[in-house]
Design an enzyme around this catalytic site. Structure first.
Site, PDB file in Angstrom:
ATOM      1  CD  GLU A  85      10.406  -0.187  -6.289  1.00  0.00           C
ATOM      2  OE1 GLU A  85       9.488  -0.709  -6.949  1.00  0.00           O
ATOM      3  OE2 GLU A  85      10.250   0.287  -5.148  1.00  0.00           O
ATOM      4  CE  LYS A 280       5.277  -1.092  -6.772  1.00  0.00           C
ATOM      5  NZ  LYS A 280       6.681  -0.813  -6.487  1.00  0.00           N
ATOM      6  CG  ASP A 296       2.201 -16.479 -15.779  1.00  0.00           C
ATOM      7  OD1 ASP A 296       2.237 -15.250 -15.622  1.00  0.00           O
ATOM      8  OD2 ASP A 296       1.379 -17.041 -16.526  1.00  0.00           O
ATOM      9  CG  HIS A 393      12.687   4.661  -2.528  1.00  0.00           C
ATOM     10  ND1 HIS A 393      12.101   3.429  -2.501  1.00  0.00           N
ATOM     11  CD2 HIS A 393      12.496   5.153  -3.763  1.00  0.00           C
ATOM     12  CE1 HIS A 393      11.574   3.183  -3.679  1.00  0.00           C
ATOM     13  NE2 HIS A 393      11.804   4.219  -4.462  1.00  0.00           N
TER      14      HIS A 393
HETATM   15  C1  MEV Z   1       7.454   0.928  -3.185  1.00  0.00           C
HETATM   16  O1  MEV Z   1       7.809   0.170  -4.316  1.00  0.00           O
HETATM   17  C2  MEV Z   1       6.684   0.082  -2.211  1.00  0.00           C
HETATM   18  C3  MEV Z   1       6.125   0.829  -0.993  1.00  0.00           C
HETATM   19  O2  MEV Z   1       5.335   1.947  -1.420  1.00  0.00           O
HETATM   20  C4  MEV Z   1       5.289  -0.173  -0.234  1.00  0.00           C
HETATM   21  C5  MEV Z   1       4.502   0.414   0.911  1.00  0.00           C
HETATM   22  O3  MEV Z   1       4.152   1.629   0.869  1.00  0.00           O
HETATM   23  O4  MEV Z   1       4.215  -0.351   1.839  1.00  0.00           O
HETATM   24  C6  MEV Z   1       7.228   1.389  -0.158  1.00  0.00           C
END
Ligand code: MEV
Length: 438
Positions: A85, A280, A296, A393
């Site tokens: 990513e 995530k 792992d 991003h």
């Molecule tokens: C993207 O990989 C992760 C985010 O969505 C985490 C979040 O929203 O806190 C930017």
């Protein structure tokens, strides 16, 4: 053409590729050349990778990046991260720098106990089973001695074995619930071997136990396996500073930033839809280091998410507060990691990753990984509550779009410059490439 094949694993690598190419690709020559392009020229290295798994046809590359300037308990670390990513390593580096100037990360390992269970069925008298367990427990430990000897030399071993009655949940269901200390090993093989030995001894001894009737001797072992839920293998990482030092940018005051940040964490604490995305983002950092260090990541993922739901509702893994003018942000997570065994001494890049981290113990690695998760979450919330996530991003994603259009180096330079002052969207990039090429 039938796509079913028997004896596939016995074919050599070229035969496997030929079979695949003939059955699945329109242009089998192109497919074959792509697969072979990713082979390593060093035959020994390639063989090593071929033998990690069954039916290897090629290698699958992920970028290995590094995030420098992590100050953890007053030592500086450069953290290796394997991830595809685009914005993750940049975000980690930015968060590291931000906290480097504010005292860095403070971490501690809270506990290191791992768990394994022998699941079995028993339909006899409960008290008979309890007295059998009491009488057989010393033998369970003794029979496992050949397996535990080396681990004991390193300070680990079996901590305890309990009999657990689960008959309220499934008729006749009991467990031998065992706890382990596995020191620098993740411990999966050690734990599973001990459990299988327990199951053997348990079954054999049941046949000889006088208080059991013939039917009670019929204990059915269902399975013996470690648990990837490790709530007693916990690590904590934290950052803190005076609220007035939370200087973010000229558009938001430190107090406003702290308040918004805490609101964002609070939302993830109460709202599962947000908590999953929030966590995530934490796992972006955690998985990348776990993968780079040959651990792992599926086990870590499963255990961490179960922990996030431990109170019956999925919630944030991080927390934040302001007390007496001090902003505090922390994470507490279960991590079962190893720095010996598994891939750690086999994969050349894993060895380098561990060397880069000063050959950490498993406990040290737990702390580094927790920091990577906290840093990643800080970076995400910092963007989300100020500029929005897409700005950073899309800047990082710009390179992916340029590569899709096979931009030359000079085109890339020109367009990166252009998008320093223009908003990156897919269509804006396409238009800019077209303009440049016109
Ligand atoms: C993207 O990989 C992760 C985010 O969505 C985490 C979040 O929203 O806190 C930017």
């Amino acid at each position: 053409m039938s796509k079913v094949i028997s004896g596939f694993s016995r074919l050599d690598k070229s035969q496997k590729i030929n079979w695949l190419a003939e059955h699945y690709f329109n242009d089998s020559d192109i497919a074959k050349s792509i697969l072979k392009q990713y082979w390593n020229e060093d035959e020994k290295l390639q063989k090593l990778h071929d033998e990690f798994i069954e039916n290897t046809i090629t290698n699958y590359y992920l970028p290995l990046g590094i995030a420098p300037n992590f100050l953890i308990n007053n030592s500086v670390y450069t953290i290796p991260m394997a991830i595809e990513e685009s914005s993750v390593v940049a975000a980690a580096s930015k968060a590291a720098k931000f906290w480097y100037d504010r005292g860095g990360f403070k971490t501690k390992v809270i506990s290191t106990t791992k768990i394994g269970q022998v699941h079995f069925m028993y339909h006899g008298n409960h008290d008979h089973l309890v007295s059998f367990f009491k009488s057989v427990k010393p033998l369970l430990l003794k029979d496992a001695k050949p397996l535990t000897k080396n681990m004991e030399k390193r300070g680990g071993g079996i901590l305890d074995i309990e009999l657990r009655d689960k008959t309220n949940e499934i008729n006749g269901y009991y467990q031998l619930h065992a706890t382990f200390e596995t020191k620098d090993a993740m411990g999966a093989n050690f734990i599973n071997s001990c459990l299988e030995q327990f199951a053997n001894t348990f079954n054999t001894e049941a046949q000889k136990f006088d208080d059991f009737s013939e039917t009670e001797k019929d204990i059915q072992i269902v399975m013996s396996i470690l648990s990837n839920y490790v709530p007693e293998c916990l690590v904590r990482a934290e950052v803190s500073c005076n609220v007035e030092d939370l200087t973010e940018n000229e558009n938001i005051s430190p107090t406003e930033f702290a308040n918004k940040f805490i609101q964002a964490v609070n939302i993830a604490e109460v709202e599962p839809y947000r908590a999953v995305t929030h966590n995530k983002g934490i796992m972006n950092g955690i998985d990348a280091v776990v993968l780079a260090t040959g651990n792992d990541f599926r086990a870590v993922e499963a255990g961490v998410h179960a922990y996030a739901a431990r109170n019956g509702k999925y919630s944030s893994l991080t927390h934040a507060s302001v007390e007496n003018g001090v902003f505090k942000f922390w994470i507490e997570i279960p991590l079962a990691l190893g720095t010996v065994g598994g891939l750690t001494s086999l994969h050349p890049l894993v060895k380098l990753a561990l060397e880069m981290l000063n050959k950490p113990s498993a406990e040290e690695l737990m702390q580094i990984v927790a920091v990577a998760g906290l840093a990643q979450n800080f970076a995400a919330l910092r963007s989300l509550t100020t500029t929005g996530i897409q700005q950073g991003h899309m800047k990082m994603h710009l390179m992916n779009i340029l590569n899709q259009f096979e931009a030359t180096d000079s085109e890339k330079n020109a367009l990166v410059e252009h998008f320093k002052t223009n908003t990156v969207t897919h269509s804006a990039v396409v238009k800019a490439i077209e303009n440049l090429r016109r």
